[in-house]
Motif scaffolding. Structure first.
Motif, PDB file in Angstrom:
ATOM      1  N   LEU A 180       0.826  -1.208   0.000  1.00 17.08           N
ATOM      2  CA  LEU A 180       0.000   0.000   0.000  1.00 17.08           C
ATOM      3  C   LEU A 180       0.861   1.258   0.000  1.00 17.08           C
ATOM      4  CD1 LEU A 180      -2.713  -1.118   2.565  1.00 17.08           C
ATOM      5  CD2 LEU A 180      -3.020  -0.847   0.106  1.00 17.08           C
ATOM      6  N   GLN A 183       2.297   2.132  -3.275  1.00 15.12           N
ATOM      7  CA  GLN A 183       1.362   2.792  -4.171  1.00 15.12           C
ATOM      8  C   GLN A 183       1.206   4.265  -3.824  1.00 15.12           C
ATOM      9  OE1 GLN A 183      -2.285   0.635  -3.918  1.00 15.12           O
ATOM     10  NE2 GLN A 183      -1.497  -1.138  -5.009  1.00 15.12           N
ATOM     11  N   ILE A 184       1.254   4.605  -2.526  1.00 15.41           N
ATOM     12  CA  ILE A 184       1.055   5.988  -2.100  1.00 15.41           C
ATOM     13  C   ILE A 184       2.216   6.871  -2.529  1.00 15.41           C
ATOM     14  CG2 ILE A 184       0.907   7.503  -0.080  1.00 15.41           C
ATOM     15  CD1 ILE A 184      -0.615   5.262   1.321  1.00 15.41           C
ATOM     16  N   ASN A 333      -6.389   3.067  -0.058  1.00 13.18           N
ATOM     17  CA  ASN A 333      -5.186   2.658   0.655  1.00 13.18           C
ATOM     18  C   ASN A 333      -5.278   2.994   2.133  1.00 13.18           C
ATOM     19  OD1 ASN A 333      -3.671   1.409  -1.309  1.00 13.18           O
ATOM     20  ND2 ASN A 333      -2.767   3.311  -2.053  1.00 13.18           N
ATOM     21  N   GLN A 336      -7.683   0.568   3.853  1.00 13.18           N
ATOM     22  CA  GLN A 336      -7.118  -0.769   4.044  1.00 13.18           C
ATOM     23  C   GLN A 336      -6.018  -0.780   5.101  1.00 13.18           C
ATOM     24  OE1 GLN A 336      -8.249  -3.595   2.802  1.00 13.18           O
ATOM     25  NE2 GLN A 336      -9.877  -2.424   1.802  1.00 13.18           N
ATOM     26  N   ARG A 337      -5.197   0.258   5.139  1.00 13.28           N
ATOM     27  CA  ARG A 337      -4.137   0.320   6.152  1.00 13.28           C
ATOM     28  C   ARG A 337      -4.729   0.400   7.548  1.00 13.28           C
ATOM     29  NH1 ARG A 337       0.263   4.630   5.526  1.00 13.28           N
ATOM     30  NH2 ARG A 337       1.243   3.268   7.072  1.00 13.28           N
TER      31      ARG A 337
END
Length: 374
Positions: A180, A183-184, A333, A336-337
């Motif tokens: 994740l 992706q950030i 994201n 989900q984190r």
């Protein structure tokens, strides 16, 4: 404590418990005789001596062998049925061996009763095994020895499985969180480099240099904390200020920022890079699409045992309950984190209305930084 010391202690405890158990058995049988048999002559000493010599003492001698066999043929969830058969065969062999020694000693070295004089030595085995209930005692004692060893095996097995399960859960969470974050960071990087390239094309070199410096500081902080998922809130706010510095170069006076943060909340730990995608989303999709100037407010405060974080913008807004709403990479994201890190012990809420902006609310459990420091 060493392995040998543990074995000695285990054997000593079992033998002591067996001696106490035989003593209780003698007391109960003597009481039963006195209460049910007329003219009963109690003789607890003789009965106890018989059991200690014929039962307790042989098993005390065999205890190291029995524990070895219990470890050699452990009973596990995968093999419990065949191993029970193996131990039953071992029990029969040891029981016959003990009873044979007792029978031959009785026949040749003890005073037999008149009814036993005509028997052969081996014929006393059945008498001792079943007439005097020695097999029942052997069965109980052998089971206690084997069970004591296998209870330790099952406990160690359960601990190992729990440790393996916890390790797998942690590795899964870390791998997901790492994916994740990967992706950030590029998402932010591409937007920032795009702004810098525009400034360079406009020949605004000083602003471009300042933005590069802020970008360098941002990634330096990110790399320094690459080994942990947790940072103090103050670090996150510093990153947000660096990001907003970059965005002001694009929006100019159209972007107003209000920072309303409780000083006592700055030391509370939060997941690293948890605020930046939310602020970026507010500016890009909220204020960026607004014709007039807009305001972004970041508020952080402590409420009981939780850290309340709100990101509010008065941009174009969004109907999050609408069918056409599709969460972007940043929002998904973050969601989900938070699930990975807090499970259900948190709040993440998006509230918006077209034309009136969006409010993002996070309510996170308070955790001290040292609890997460690797």
């Amino acid at each position: 404590m060493g392995e040998k010391a543990k074995n000695y202690r285990q054997v000593s405890v079992i033998l002591l418990c067996l001696a106490i158990g035989l003593g209780c058995y003698v007391v109960l049988t003597q009481l039963s005789g006195m209460l049910t048999i007329r003219d009963y002559q109690p003789n607890p000493v003789a009965q106890l001596a018989y059991l200690m010599i014929k039962v307790w003492f042989p098993w005390a001698l065999l205890s190291p062998l029995v524990l070895y066999l219990a470890r050699r043929y452990p009973i596990t969830p995968a093999n419990w049925l065949p191993m029970i058969g193996v131990h039953f065969v071992i029990l029969m062999a040891l029981s016959l061996l003990q009873t044979s020694v007792i029978s031959y000693h009785y026949h040749f070295f003890e005073t037999m009763s008149e009814s036993m004089v005509g028997y052969q030595p081996w014929q006393h085995i059945g008498h001792f095994l079943f007439g005097d209930y020695l097999f029942l005692f052997h069965f109980i004692i052998y089971t206690i020895f084997v069970a004591s060893q296998n209870l330790s095996n099952f406990y160690n097995f359960a601990e190992e499985k729990e440790l393996e399960s916890e390790t797998l859960r942690r590795q899964l969470a870390e791998s997901k969180l790492l994916a994740l974050r990967m992706q950030i960071n590029p998402h932010f990087l591409f937007n920032t480099l795009n702004i810098i390239s525009v400034l360079i094309l406009k020949e605004e070199k000083q602003q471009a240099a300042a933005l590069l410096e802020k970008l360098s500081a941002f990634f330096r902080q990110t790399l320094e904390r690459s080994e942990t998922q947790w940072v103090p809130l103050k670090t996150e706010i510093d990153i947000i200020e660096q990001y907003l510095f970059i965005e002001r170069a694009r929006f100019g006076e159209r972007l107003n920022v209000i920072m309303d943060n409780d000083d006592n909340a700055l030391s509370i730990t939060v997941p690293s890079m948890i605020l930046q995608p939310l602020v970026e989303n507010a500016i890009t999709h909220g204020l960026g699409e607004k014709i007039r100037s807009g305001t972004l407010m970041l508020r952080c405060e402590l409420i009981d045992d939780f850290l309340l974080i709100q990101i509010v913008d008065d941009g174009v807004g969004c109907n999050f309950a609408g069918k056409d709403y599709n969460p972007g990479i940043g929002i998904e994201n973050v969601r989900q984190r938070l699930i990975q890190l807090y499970d259900n012990d948190h709040l993440f809420n998006l509230k918006g209305e077209p034309g009136k902006g969006v409010t993002v609310t996070m309510k996170l459990p308070i955790r001290k930084f040292r609890e997460h420091k690797q």
